[in-house]
Design an enzyme around this catalytic site. Structure first.
Site, short mmCIF file in Angstrom:
data_model
loop_
_atom_site.label_atom_id
_atom_site.label_comp_id
_atom_site.label_asym_id
_atom_site.label_seq_id
_atom_site.Cartn_x
_atom_site.Cartn_y
_atom_site.Cartn_z
N SER A 147 0.75 -1.21 -0.13
CA SER A 147 0.21 0.08 0.07
C SER A 147 0.91 1.28 0.01
O SER A 147 1.90 1.30 0.63
CB SER A 147 -1.06 -0.14 1.37
OG SER A 147 -1.25 1.56 1.59
N TYR A 174 -1.93 -1.09 10.64
CA TYR A 174 -2.25 -1.58 9.57
C TYR A 174 -1.03 -1.36 8.67
O TYR A 174 -0.50 -2.34 8.02
CB TYR A 174 -3.66 -0.97 9.12
CG TYR A 174 -3.69 -1.13 7.49
CD1 TYR A 174 -3.91 -2.53 6.95
CD2 TYR A 174 -3.43 -0.11 6.55
CE1 TYR A 174 -3.88 -2.65 5.55
CE2 TYR A 174 -3.40 -0.46 5.24
CZ TYR A 174 -3.90 -1.53 4.67
OH TYR A 174 -3.84 -1.87 3.46
N LYS A 176 2.02 -3.78 6.85
CA LYS A 176 2.30 -4.05 5.41
C LYS A 176 4.02 -3.94 5.04
O LYS A 176 4.49 -4.37 4.65
CB LYS A 176 1.75 -2.84 4.53
CG LYS A 176 0.12 -3.19 4.55
CD LYS A 176 -0.14 -4.30 3.55
CE LYS A 176 -1.53 -4.39 3.49
NZ LYS A 176 -1.90 -5.83 3.12
N ASN A 224 -15.23 3.32 5.55
CA ASN A 224 -14.08 4.31 5.95
C ASN A 224 -13.65 5.15 4.90
O ASN A 224 -12.88 6.32 4.97
CB ASN A 224 -12.93 3.49 6.17
CG ASN A 224 -13.15 2.88 7.76
OD1 ASN A 224 -13.68 3.21 8.84
ND2 ASN A 224 -12.91 1.31 7.56
#
Ligand code: NAD
Ligand code: UFG
Length: 338
Positions: free
Chosen positions: A126, A150, A154, A199
């Site tokens: 990401s 989060y 990654k 979100n």
């Protein structure tokens, strides 16, 4: 005999669209999904769109015996690894769940791949790994950082995959750093279907347009951008899906491990997106400017040059298609797959 690709998280938003591109490109697809954030209906519709069969297994990437049986009973050429949890706020509240699912899950998956001798991997990373970028556009050599569990999951996965490649250079790994995926397959049959209040911007706007939400809260109107609202690099999910097929081809060149930005290189603000969506749905959409969302950066967009030159991939679909396709999906499926 066509090659079989194991697609973890293949019933999810990006995974389901990628399955179509894989089938169109002549691959056989095997989906492994625990449906924690998706529905088996997505895969049924993928088959309907592609006119081909997809094998789907309900299961978890943390289930090593299941993975062993999948690898021993199928001739898997490569794994595209989408399975993961992705809600930033939830990751702050439940870090262990995120590390278990995303990081441990990837370790268990790679372990099983190694046992089976399958060493071709495309990983869903990401743009969040760039943190708050010092300048724009962002290229792959920019420093990485994380501001929440989060994002850290990654980054940790990117690093552990780097270590794995050092230990065994036979691994070929594409780290695909997605910018902001939006839109849907043009059929209107599959699309993004958030389980709770969205979100993300685009599904939220789509739910306002279809009458499920009253108005959009625009998080911050005082950013140093052209209209004061946050700027992002929105990329059509079908273009993103195509990037995975290109990455699979790149793996065959035995190129090692490499990160690629998948973005358009163009930044649009929240209000740009709202206006474009209004045009697509033919309605005026209510909004209010509210406080900034903690952790958000002002602007983020990609330098997509590396993917263009090394993967021969670039985004083709513009903002109009992103909004038109997202709206078609939302209008025809106001409650998603339910
Ligand atoms: P999604 O939630 O729609 O898809 C993820 C899928 O993985 C779901 O079908 C879910 O049920 C499945 N899954 C989760 N944990 C699993 C597990 N332990 N075992 C088996 N299946 C599991 O999300 P998405 O938007 O399609 O994202 C796919 C990947 O891309 C994720 O890894 C996400 O972090 C990453 N990503 C997404 C975005 C985005 O904005 N959508 C941006 C950057 C990166
Ligand atoms: N926004 C609003 N209102 C909303 C939702 C979002 O104004 O209701 C704004 C945000 O403040 C931001 C922009 O819209 O300026 C985009 O927000 P998203 O939540 O859609 O996307 P982010 O850029 O914050 O993050 C997304 C994914 C991350 C991923 C990142 C980069 O959620 O997981 O893109 O790929 F890491």
């Amino acid at each position: 005999m066509s090659k079989t690709i194991l697609v973890t998280g293949g019933a999810g938003y990006i995974g389901s669209h990628t399955c179509i591109k894989l089938l169109d490109a002549g691959f056989q697809v095997l989906v492994l999904d625990n449906y924690s954030n998706s529905s088996p209906e997505a895969t049924r519709r993928v088959q309907q769109i592609a006119g081909k069969t997809v094998a789907a297994i309900r299961g978890d990437i943390n289930d090593a015996p299941l993975l062993d049986s999948i690898f021993s009973s199928n001739d898997i050429h490569a794994v595209i690894h989408f399975a993961g949890l992705k809600a930033v706020g939830e990751s702050v509240a439940q870090p262990l769940r995120y590390y278990h699912n995303n990081v441990s899950g990837t370790v268990v998956l790679c372990d099983a791949m190694q046992r089976a001798g399958v060493k071709n991997l495309v990983f869903s990373s990401s743009a969040t790994v760039y943190g708050d970028p010092a300048s724009l556009p962002i290229n792959e050599a920019f420093p990485t950082s994380a501001t929440n569990p989060y994002g850290r999951s990654k980054l940790m996965i990117e690093e552990l995959l780097g270590d794995l490649h050092v230990s065994d250079p036979d691994w070929n790994i594409a780290l695909l750093r997605y910018f902001n995926p939006v839109g849907a397959h043009p059929s209107g049959l599959i699309g993004e279907d958030p389980a709770d209040i969205p979100n993300n911007l685009m599904p939220y706007i789509a739910q306002v347009a279809v009458g499920r939400r009253e108005r959009l809260n625009v998080f911050g109107g005082d950013y140093p951008t052209h209209d004061g609202t946050g700027v992002r690099d929105y990329i059509h999910v079908m273009d993103l899906a195509d990037g995975h097929v290109r990455a699979l081809e790149w793996l065959n060149s035995q190129a090692g491990i490499r990160a690629f930005n998948l973005g358009t290189g163009i930044g649009y603000s929240v209000l740009d997106m709202l206006k474009a969506f209004e045009k697509a749905c033919g309605k005026t959409l209510d909004y209010v400017i509210s406080d900034r969302r903690p952790g958000d950066v002002a602007s983020c967009y990609a330098d997509p040059q590396r993917a263009a030159s090394e993967l021969d991939w670039s985004a083709r679909l513009g903002l109009e298609a992103m909004c038109a396709d997202a709206w078609r999906w939302q209008e025809r499926n106001p409650q998603g797959y339910k």
